[in-house]
Motif scaffolding. Structure first.
Motif, PDB file in Angstrom:
ATOM      1  N   ASP A 105      -6.744  -4.707  -0.436  1.00  0.00           N
ATOM      2  CA  ASP A 105      -7.959  -5.321  -1.429  1.00  0.00           C
ATOM      3  C   ASP A 105      -8.199  -4.228  -2.139  1.00  0.00           C
ATOM      4  O   ASP A 105      -8.411  -4.215  -3.366  1.00  0.00           O
ATOM      5  CB  ASP A 105      -9.054  -5.679  -0.440  1.00  0.00           C
ATOM      6  N   LEU A 106      -8.378  -2.994  -1.515  1.00  0.00           N
ATOM      7  CA  LEU A 106      -8.795  -1.673  -2.515  1.00  0.00           C
ATOM      8  C   LEU A 106      -7.882  -1.313  -3.530  1.00  0.00           C
ATOM      9  O   LEU A 106      -7.987  -1.279  -4.682  1.00  0.00           O
ATOM     10  CB  LEU A 106      -8.962  -0.519  -1.638  1.00  0.00           C
ATOM     11  N   GLU A 107      -6.505  -1.651  -3.313  1.00  0.00           N
ATOM     12  CA  GLU A 107      -5.588  -1.292  -4.226  1.00  0.00           C
ATOM     13  C   GLU A 107      -5.547  -2.540  -5.360  1.00  0.00           C
ATOM     14  O   GLU A 107      -5.580  -2.152  -6.529  1.00  0.00           O
ATOM     15  CB  GLU A 107      -3.926  -1.462  -3.851  1.00  0.00           C
ATOM     16  N   GLU A 108      -5.863  -3.631  -5.058  1.00  0.00           N
ATOM     17  CA  GLU A 108      -5.975  -4.598  -6.080  1.00  0.00           C
ATOM     18  C   GLU A 108      -7.311  -4.500  -6.736  1.00  0.00           C
ATOM     19  O   GLU A 108      -7.280  -4.808  -7.983  1.00  0.00           O
ATOM     20  CB  GLU A 108      -5.935  -6.184  -5.347  1.00  0.00           C
ATOM     21  N   PHE A 109      -8.263  -4.326  -6.223  1.00  0.00           N
ATOM     22  CA  PHE A 109      -9.647  -3.962  -6.860  1.00  0.00           C
ATOM     23  C   PHE A 109      -9.585  -2.778  -7.711  1.00  0.00           C
ATOM     24  O   PHE A 109     -10.165  -2.759  -8.957  1.00  0.00           O
ATOM     25  CB  PHE A 109     -10.697  -3.802  -5.906  1.00  0.00           C
ATOM     26  N   LEU A 110      -8.763  -1.865  -7.402  1.00  0.00           N
ATOM     27  CA  LEU A 110      -8.502  -0.458  -8.435  1.00  0.00           C
ATOM     28  C   LEU A 110      -7.852  -1.024  -9.295  1.00  0.00           C
ATOM     29  O   LEU A 110      -8.001  -0.369 -10.731  1.00  0.00           O
ATOM     30  CB  LEU A 110      -7.704   0.669  -7.661  1.00  0.00           C
TER      31      LEU A 110
END
Length: 188
Positions: free
Chosen positions: A130-135
């Protein structure tokens, strides 16, 4: 509220507030609110699994997840967003999907200590994804700063859970991130 995650002597909230105030897109706002509850999910699951199994890794990482929650809260406060954690009660979530996931993870993690460690790795797997997608969808310096720090923490937690699993001759197969990325994280 002050956070205890320190970078070069400054709290995350201090650093977030020192970075420019930039307009949030709708997707950035949604990501911040989701990450606040996703970090709460991790903390709450780990606290519950510690109560069941009394394995120190769960209490230690739960403390770190509280710092992650506080880091996201610094963004919520800076941008005057409505905090989805209105009442910080363990196992209660505004996001229905996270509520269902919490219930599933507790059920799985209650079966055995090995299952509990797999639950820990699964949570970190989801967080990293999720963090990679949000970044990818944010251009705000402060949001990127928080997300990159959360991702680094999740990678450390993933390594810790995988190490504990290896002590039981068990392995973890990622569900959300690629096997290549998982192997890179574990080998770092």
């Amino acid at each position: 509220m002050s956070t205890s995650l320190l970078i070069f002597g400054a709290s995350t909230a201090d650093i977030v507030n020192s970075l420019p105030y930039e307009t949030l897109s709708a997707s950035e706002t949604e990501s911040i609110l989701q990450m606040r509850e996703e970090e709460k999910l991790a903390r709450d699951v780990y606290l519950t699994l510690y109560d069941i199994w009394e394995l120190r890794i769960f209490s230690n990482i739960a403390q770190s997840e509280q710092q992650h929650m506080d880091a996201v809260l610094s963004l919520i406060e800076k941008y005057d967003l409505n905090d989805p954690v209105k009442v910080d009660e363990r196992g209660t979530f505004e996001n229905e999907d996270l509520q269902k996931l919490y219930n599933q993870l507790i059920e799985q993690g209650s079966k055995s200590l090995e299952d509990a460690l797999i639950v820990g790795a699964t949570i970190e797997d989801l967080d990293i994804y999720d963090l990679e997608e949000f970044l990818k969808i944010t251009d705000n310096q402060d949001v990127k700063f928080v997300y990159e720090n959360l991702k680094n923490g999740s990678e450390n937690h993933m390594r810790a859970f995988v190490f504990q699993l290896s002590r039981f001759n068990k392995t973890y197969t990622p569900i959300y991130i690629s096997i290549e990325e998982f192997n890179k994280i574990i080998s770092d």
